[in-house]
Write an enzyme that holds these catalytic residues in place. Structure first.
Site, PDB file in Angstrom:
ATOM      1  N   ARG A   9       0.832   3.982  -2.978  1.00  0.00           N
ATOM      2  CA  ARG A   9       0.342   5.336  -2.692  1.00  0.00           C
ATOM      3  C   ARG A   9       1.460   6.374  -2.799  1.00  0.00           C
ATOM      4  NH1 ARG A   9      -4.541   6.405  -0.003  1.00  0.00           N
ATOM      5  NH2 ARG A   9      -5.963   4.628  -0.048  1.00  0.00           N
ATOM      6  N   ASP A  27      10.840 -13.914  10.686  1.00  0.00           N
ATOM      7  CA  ASP A  27      11.998 -14.453  11.409  1.00  0.00           C
ATOM      8  C   ASP A  27      12.927 -13.388  11.984  1.00  0.00           C
ATOM      9  OD1 ASP A  27      11.145 -17.013  10.921  1.00  0.00           O
ATOM     10  OD2 ASP A  27      12.455 -17.337   9.194  1.00  0.00           O
ATOM     11  N   THR A  40       9.661 -10.576   6.573  1.00  0.00           N
ATOM     12  CA  THR A  40       9.784 -11.935   7.096  1.00  0.00           C
ATOM     13  C   THR A  40       9.551 -11.917   8.596  1.00  0.00           C
ATOM     14  OG1 THR A  40      11.349 -13.757   7.553  1.00  0.00           O
ATOM     15  CG2 THR A  40      12.293 -11.583   7.195  1.00  0.00           C
ATOM     16  N   ARG A  63       0.836  -1.212   0.000  1.00  0.00           N
ATOM     17  CA  ARG A  63       0.000   0.000   0.000  1.00  0.00           C
ATOM     18  C   ARG A  63       0.866   1.255   0.000  1.00  0.00           C
ATOM     19  NH1 ARG A  63      -1.665   3.353   4.183  1.00  0.00           N
ATOM     20  NH2 ARG A  63      -3.712   4.364   3.960  1.00  0.00           N
ATOM     21  N   LYS A  84       6.669 -24.005  42.119  1.00  0.00           N
ATOM     22  CA  LYS A  84       6.128 -23.511  40.848  1.00  0.00           C
ATOM     23  C   LYS A  84       5.127 -24.511  40.302  1.00  0.00           C
ATOM     24  CE  LYS A  84       7.676 -20.775  38.037  1.00  0.00           C
ATOM     25  NZ  LYS A  84       8.254 -19.971  36.936  1.00  0.00           N
ATOM     26  N   ARG A  85       4.056 -24.001  39.707  1.00  0.00           N
ATOM     27  CA  ARG A  85       2.991 -24.881  39.214  1.00  0.00           C
ATOM     28  C   ARG A  85       3.093 -25.153  37.721  1.00  0.00           C
ATOM     29  NH1 ARG A  85      -1.910 -21.499  41.042  1.00  0.00           N
ATOM     30  NH2 ARG A  85      -3.004 -22.930  39.642  1.00  0.00           N
ATOM     31  N   GLU A  96      10.504 -19.812  31.336  1.00  0.00           N
ATOM     32  CA  GLU A  96      11.593 -20.245  32.209  1.00  0.00           C
ATOM     33  C   GLU A  96      12.855 -20.608  31.427  1.00  0.00           C
ATOM     34  OE1 GLU A  96       8.225 -19.925  34.586  1.00  0.00           O
ATOM     35  OE2 GLU A  96       8.389 -21.074  32.722  1.00  0.00           O
TER      36      GLU A  96
END
Length: 322
Positions: A27, A129, A127, A23, A215-216, A189
């Site tokens: 333009r 990446d 991209t 675009r 920790k859960r 983590e």
């Protein structure tokens, strides 16, 4: 040489924000009194002479759309000297003075070949990446990171409910930026990327300690180039059966969706910049952004270099995950 006609194509893997870049090219070109043409399906469309005139209506209502309205395709023929010469001849026959190529590393190589055949070219980094050197960010990267972070947020909810670990495999064969930025933003983590060696014994031990300390859940983000998610899970289970890792491969969902405002703005700035630089007489250049400043770099230099990994950010993520 006075530029009168320009064309734009998108090539390689699509990325969110490509439409915003198209675009901007159209333009901006029309604003400066140029004739603007679109090339369908990348270099394949160029060789097929699938070229059409573009006006304001042809780019209406596309800034918010993912994918690319010009479509994209791989083209083996264009990888040959004969194919490249054919593409250059078609552009000359059409009277096209300048070409804007939006894509990744392979697209840059194509633009570089055309420039050596006398075609005025500008390359834009399209991209997810973020693996193009001489630019801080590529078009589509911010959106992809946002998609990954959203997915990790959802996975964290369900992993916490069952006190499990989650392995999230993201795109990035040679560059771990999606894993790095998404991992940091989501509080993962562990982040595994191809640029940094990792010790699976240490990762497993840290995860065991995290669970032992209450920790859960535990989130591991792995770039595809650093290892298959299933393989990472298998290695973790071999070291600790109680981890019960669940693997999620996000795949092509990372390429789709509405581009973020950051990607739309980046694409708009780069698209306009490319047109202005062509008018100014520049060619064989890659457009990028460094420290929020638009920059030009020789395409030759870009295609023959590897983007430097942000170790400072990686070390920050490691510190904050302790």
């Amino acid at each position: 040489m006075t530029i009168k006609k320009i064309a734009v194509l998108t090539s390689g893997g699509d990325s969110q924000g490509m439409n915003a870049a198209v675009r901007a090219v159209v333009r901006s070109g029309l604003f400066y009194g140029l004739e603007v043409y679109g090339i369908q399906r990348g270099y394949q469309g160029l060789l097929n002479d699938d070229i059409f005139s573009m006006d304001l209506r042809s780019v209406g209502d596309i800034i918010q759309r993912g994918g690319t309205v010009l479509q994209s395709a791989r083209c083996k023929e264009f990888m040959t000297p004969e194919g490249q010469q054919k593409g250059a001849d078609i552009l000359r026959k059409r009277g096209i003075d300048g070409l804007v190529v939006i894509g990744g590393d392979g697209s840059y190589h194509g633009a570089n070949k055309l420039s050596k055949l006398g075609i005025n070219t500008m390359a834009l980094p399209g991209t997810i990446d973020n693996d193009i050197s001489y630019t801080d960010f590529t078009i589509g990267f911010d959106t992809s990171v946002s998609i990954v972070v959203d997915a990790i947020n959802k996975l964290r909810d369900t992993m916490s409910s069952h006190e499990r670990s989650s392995i999230v495999e993201v795109m990035g064969r040679h560059c771990g930026d999606i894993a790095l930025y998404a991992g940091l933003a989501s509080g993962a983590e562990t982040i595994i990327v191809p640029e940094v060696p990792f010790d699976m014994d240490e990762i497993a031990e840290r995860m065991k300690q995290n669970f032992a300390h209450g920790k859960r859940h535990s989130i591991v983000v792995v770039a595809e180039g650093a290892g298959n998610g299933e393989n990472v899970a298998k290695q973790l289970v071999e070291r600790c059966e109680t981890l019960e890792p669940r693997v999620t491969v996000l795949g092509h969902i990372q390429r789709g969706g509405t581009p973020t405002p950051a990607d739309r703005n980046l694409a708009s700035r780069l698209g306009d910049f490319a047109v202005r630089m062509l008018i100014a007489g520049e060619s064989a250049k890659a457009c990028g952004i460094i420290s929020n400043e638009l920059v030009l770099t020789d395409i030759d230099k870009v295609v023959n270099s590897k983007k430097e990994f942000n170790m400072e950010l990686y070390e920050l993520a490691a510190r904050l995950s302790q």
